[in-house]
Scaffold this active site. Structure first.
Site, PDB file in Angstrom:
ATOM      1  N   ARG A  72       9.209  -5.211   5.313  1.00 11.62           N
ATOM      2  CA  ARG A  72       9.192  -4.033   4.450  1.00 11.62           C
ATOM      3  C   ARG A  72       7.912  -3.224   4.635  1.00 11.62           C
ATOM      4  O   ARG A  72       7.904  -2.013   4.424  1.00 11.62           O
ATOM      5  CB  ARG A  72       9.363  -4.428   2.978  1.00 11.62           C
ATOM      6  CG  ARG A  72       9.428  -3.210   2.073  1.00 11.62           C
ATOM      7  CD  ARG A  72      10.084  -3.445   0.743  1.00 11.62           C
ATOM      8  NE  ARG A  72      10.191  -2.191   0.010  1.00 11.62           N
ATOM      9  CZ  ARG A  72      10.872  -2.036  -1.108  1.00 11.62           C
ATOM     10  NH1 ARG A  72      11.527  -3.064  -1.635  1.00 11.62           N
ATOM     11  NH2 ARG A  72      10.922  -0.869  -1.716  1.00 11.62           N
ATOM     12  N   GLU A 132      10.130  12.029   6.245  1.00 11.20           N
ATOM     13  CA  GLU A 132      10.512  10.646   5.966  1.00 11.20           C
ATOM     14  C   GLU A 132      11.734  10.222   6.787  1.00 11.20           C
ATOM     15  O   GLU A 132      11.868   9.053   7.145  1.00 11.20           O
ATOM     16  CB  GLU A 132      10.790  10.457   4.474  1.00 11.20           C
ATOM     17  CG  GLU A 132       9.542  10.447   3.591  1.00 11.20           C
ATOM     18  CD  GLU A 132       8.818   9.111   3.585  1.00 11.20           C
ATOM     19  OE1 GLU A 132       9.219   8.198   4.332  1.00 11.20           O
ATOM     20  OE2 GLU A 132       7.835   8.983   2.831  1.00 11.20           O
ATOM     21  N   HIS A 166      -1.557   8.534   2.287  1.00  6.58           N
ATOM     22  CA  HIS A 166      -2.032   8.394   0.910  1.00  6.58           C
ATOM     23  C   HIS A 166      -3.508   8.779   0.795  1.00  6.58           C
ATOM     24  O   HIS A 166      -3.929   9.366  -0.209  1.00  6.58           O
ATOM     25  CB  HIS A 166      -1.822   6.965   0.417  1.00  6.58           C
ATOM     26  CG  HIS A 166      -0.392   6.640   0.122  1.00  6.58           C
ATOM     27  ND1 HIS A 166       0.034   5.364  -0.155  1.00  6.58           N
ATOM     28  CD2 HIS A 166       0.712   7.422   0.035  1.00  6.58           C
ATOM     29  CE1 HIS A 166       1.345   5.371  -0.384  1.00  6.58           C
ATOM     30  NE2 HIS A 166       1.769   6.606  -0.261  1.00  6.58           N
ATOM     31  N   ASN A 185       5.914   1.521   5.474  1.00  6.63           N
ATOM     32  CA  ASN A 185       4.680   2.232   5.133  1.00  6.63           C
ATOM     33  C   ASN A 185       4.059   2.937   6.329  1.00  6.63           C
ATOM     34  O   ASN A 185       2.921   3.402   6.237  1.00  6.63           O
ATOM     35  CB  ASN A 185       3.659   1.249   4.535  1.00  6.63           C
ATOM     36  CG  ASN A 185       4.073   0.750   3.174  1.00  6.63           C
ATOM     37  OD1 ASN A 185       4.404   1.527   2.297  1.00  6.63           O
ATOM     38  ND2 ASN A 185       4.072  -0.571   2.997  1.00  6.63           N
ATOM     39  N   HIS A 233       1.761   5.912   5.955  1.00 11.40           N
ATOM     40  CA  HIS A 233       1.410   6.034   4.549  1.00 11.40           C
ATOM     41  C   HIS A 233      -0.057   5.710   4.250  1.00 11.40           C
ATOM     42  O   HIS A 233      -0.619   6.260   3.303  1.00 11.40           O
ATOM     43  CB  HIS A 233       2.322   5.144   3.692  1.00 11.40           C
ATOM     44  CG  HIS A 233       3.695   5.691   3.514  1.00 11.40           C
ATOM     45  ND1 HIS A 233       4.555   5.902   4.575  1.00 11.40           N
ATOM     46  CD2 HIS A 233       4.376   6.088   2.402  1.00 11.40           C
ATOM     47  CE1 HIS A 233       5.698   6.389   4.118  1.00 11.40           C
ATOM     48  NE2 HIS A 233       5.611   6.512   2.808  1.00 11.40           N
ATOM     49  N   LYS A 262      10.771   0.389  -5.484  1.00 17.18           N
ATOM     50  CA  LYS A 262       9.335   0.574  -5.680  1.00 17.18           C
ATOM     51  C   LYS A 262       9.126   1.655  -6.733  1.00 17.18           C
ATOM     52  O   LYS A 262       9.565   2.791  -6.559  1.00 17.18           O
ATOM     53  CB  LYS A 262       8.653   0.982  -4.374  1.00 17.18           C
ATOM     54  CG  LYS A 262       8.310  -0.173  -3.468  1.00 17.18           C
ATOM     55  CD  LYS A 262       7.436   0.303  -2.315  1.00 17.18           C
ATOM     56  CE  LYS A 262       6.970  -0.855  -1.471  1.00 17.18           C
ATOM     57  NZ  LYS A 262       6.098  -0.414  -0.352  1.00 17.18           N
ATOM     58  N   LYS A 291      16.878   1.562   5.414  1.00 22.48           N
ATOM     59  CA  LYS A 291      16.019   1.107   4.327  1.00 22.48           C
ATOM     60  C   LYS A 291      16.695  -0.006   3.534  1.00 22.48           C
ATOM     61  O   LYS A 291      16.046  -0.975   3.130  1.00 22.48           O
ATOM     62  CB  LYS A 291      15.638   2.259   3.406  1.00 22.48           C
ATOM     63  CG  LYS A 291      14.676   1.802   2.310  1.00 22.48           C
ATOM     64  CD  LYS A 291      13.890   2.892   1.659  1.00 22.48           C
ATOM     65  CE  LYS A 291      12.810   2.316   0.759  1.00 22.48           C
ATOM     66  NZ  LYS A 291      12.019   3.362   0.072  1.00 22.48           N
ATOM     67  N   GLU A 317       8.083  -6.997  -0.255  1.00 25.18           N
ATOM     68  CA  GLU A 317       7.067  -6.812   0.776  1.00 25.18           C
ATOM     69  C   GLU A 317       6.163  -8.041   0.894  1.00 25.18           C
ATOM     70  O   GLU A 317       4.934  -7.951   0.972  1.00 25.18           O
ATOM     71  CB  GLU A 317       6.224  -5.559   0.482  1.00 25.18           C
ATOM     72  CG  GLU A 317       5.593  -4.940   1.722  1.00 25.18           C
ATOM     73  CD  GLU A 317       4.963  -3.590   1.461  1.00 25.18           C
ATOM     74  OE1 GLU A 317       3.768  -3.446   1.751  1.00 25.18           O
ATOM     75  OE2 GLU A 317       5.667  -2.681   0.977  1.00 25.18           O
ATOM     76  N   ARG A 335      10.472  -4.741 -21.946  1.00 25.21           N
ATOM     77  CA  ARG A 335      10.393  -5.712 -20.848  1.00 25.21           C
ATOM     78  C   ARG A 335      11.510  -5.539 -19.827  1.00 25.21           C
ATOM     79  O   ARG A 335      11.856  -6.485 -19.109  1.00 25.21           O
ATOM     80  CB  ARG A 335      10.360  -7.147 -21.376  1.00 25.21           C
ATOM     81  CG  ARG A 335       9.137  -7.450 -22.244  1.00 25.21           C
ATOM     82  CD  ARG A 335       8.987  -8.938 -22.481  1.00 25.21           C
ATOM     83  NE  ARG A 335       7.746  -9.219 -23.193  1.00 25.21           N
ATOM     84  CZ  ARG A 335       7.660  -9.359 -24.512  1.00 25.21           C
ATOM     85  NH1 ARG A 335       8.757  -9.240 -25.258  1.00 25.21           N
ATOM     86  NH2 ARG A 335       6.505  -9.623 -25.089  1.00 25.21           N
ATOM     87  N   HIS A 377       3.877  15.019  -0.400  1.00 24.93           N
ATOM     88  CA  HIS A 377       3.907  13.639   0.073  1.00 24.93           C
ATOM     89  C   HIS A 377       4.515  13.530   1.468  1.00 24.93           C
ATOM     90  O   HIS A 377       3.961  12.855   2.356  1.00 24.93           O
ATOM     91  CB  HIS A 377       4.689  12.763  -0.907  1.00 24.93           C
ATOM     92  CG  HIS A 377       4.834  11.345  -0.440  1.00 24.93           C
ATOM     93  ND1 HIS A 377       3.774  10.484  -0.301  1.00 24.93           N
ATOM     94  CD2 HIS A 377       5.939  10.645  -0.043  1.00 24.93           C
ATOM     95  CE1 HIS A 377       4.205   9.315   0.144  1.00 24.93           C
ATOM     96  NE2 HIS A 377       5.506   9.384   0.303  1.00 24.93           N
TER      97      HIS A 377
END
Length: 378
Positions: A253, A196, A264, A257, A260, A154, A238, A248, A132, A278
């Protein structure tokens, strides 16, 4: 680098991600892998760590990391994964957590992610779920990971339905961005990471983008001063965005993206492999976002051409044809975009530009216009 695995403090830049009790430092500079033990030791609840890396990174960087941990009395063992985006899936995640648990861990055990974004993402997700939640440290060894995926918490793995659809927000305890490690990267990987960096200029700092138009070649050539400046500006931006909107929940935030949603979809369509890295996907996604904004009358063609020219000069793909796709893939790409994490009530969300240095969230992108745009893309 000085003797006994220490670094002259002037060579290292330090930045704090302000998240209260979950805040952490980002260190940027050469030689950090060789002194990782000294930085990690104060964070440990027990002197035990599990290093997770991949086969390629292990050949270059595992030995100095293990030596540094041993020097500071930190017991460690290592799990080595196959390299590549294909590792970031459920099957490899299951084997990873089984391997970690089989060796015996406690909540005081520290996971150490040594590698690029794939390793950082899968290790971060393992840390978030094992017992956990246990602590982990990011030691990113690619430019893309140093400026983006290692910062902000993330963590995720891919599924057959799409990219990063299974994950958690879970912050590291420390990020050690060893700029010397980038010298082992293929040129293509460096260029992908540079995509990026460009993103940060496009979303909220036009002056930074303008500086990259002059310094971009030096960054891609890993010239130390230009490289460190670019990494620090990216990480500082960032860190500020993450501190303002960690999970987000608002638009702040979500701006990270940019490129993206397109990117993606392109990664999913090309199979998450070496065909499209990527950072290349994000770079092409940003070009497409500018072109689509021009189509909608939201941005100027001059800015769009400027972005395309800069990406091309950096050696990044700027057209679908460059990655073996054509307009015939429009419906499939649209279907992939419909499974993006930002979809709300079935509507596709896009981050689109108004100009270089300013982007915004479009919550309900016009699907038919998007379909025709993709069908007509080169």
């Amino acid at each position: 680098m000085t003797a006994q695995g220490t670094i002259a403090t002037g060579a290292i830049e330090r930045l704090r991600v302000e998240l209260g009790e979950r805040g952490y430092d980002i260190l940027v500079g050469p030689g950090l892998i060789g002194c990782a033990g000294a930085e990690i030791l104060p964070l440990l609840r027990r002197r035990q760590a599990v290093i997770v890396t991949d086969e390629t990174v292990a050949r270059h960087h595992l030995a100095p990391l293990r030596a540094s941990l041993a020097k500071h009395g930190i017991a460690e063992r290592t799990v080595v994964l196959p390299p590549g985006e294909g590792t970031k899936d459920l099957a490899h995640f299951g084997r990873l957590v089984d391997d970690i648990l089989a060796g015996g861990v406690e909540r005081g055990t520290m996971l150490v992610a040594l590698g690029g974004g794939v390793v950082g993402d899968i290790v971060g997700f393992a840390a978030a779920t094992l017992l956990r939640g246990i602590d982990f440290v990011q030691i990113p060894t690619t430019l893309l990971a140093q400026v983006d995926s290692s910062v902000g918490g993330k963590t995720a793995i891919n599924t057959a339905a799409g990219k990063n659809l299974l994950g958690a927000f879970y912050q590291p305890r420390l990020v050690l961005a060893d700029t010397a490690s980038l010298a082992t990267l293929p040129r293509r990987e460096v260029r992908a990471g540079y995509g990026e960096i460009v993103k940060y200029g496009l979303i909220r700092d036009a002056d930074f983008f303008q500086s990259l138009e002059a310094e971009g070649p030096a960054v891609c050539d890993l010239e130390p001063a230009a490289l460190t400046r670019a990494i620090m500006v990216s990480c500082r931006m960032k860190a500020a965005i993450v501190a303002a909107d960690e999970r987000e929940t608002g638009d702040e935030r979500a701006l990270l993206n940019f490129g993206h949603t397109f990117g993606h979809a392109l990664e999913t369509e090309t199979g998450f492999g070496d065909r499209l890295l990527h950072g290349e996907a994000v770079g092409l996604g940003m070009v497409l976002a500018f072109d689509f904004a021009v189509r909608l009358g939201l941005a100027s063609g001059q800015d769009s051409h400027r972005v395309r020219r800069h990406m091309a000069a950096a050696g990044l793909p700027t057209e679908l044809a460059a990655i073996g796709l054509s307009g015939s893939a429009a419906d499939r790409l649209l279907a992939h975009m419909g499974k993006d994490k930002k979809v709300r009530d079935g509507a596709i969300t896009l981050i689109l530009p108004r100009r270089i240095g300013e982007v915004f969230v479009m919550r309900d992108a016009p699907v038919e216009q998007l379909r025709s745009f993709l069908a007509e893309a080169k």
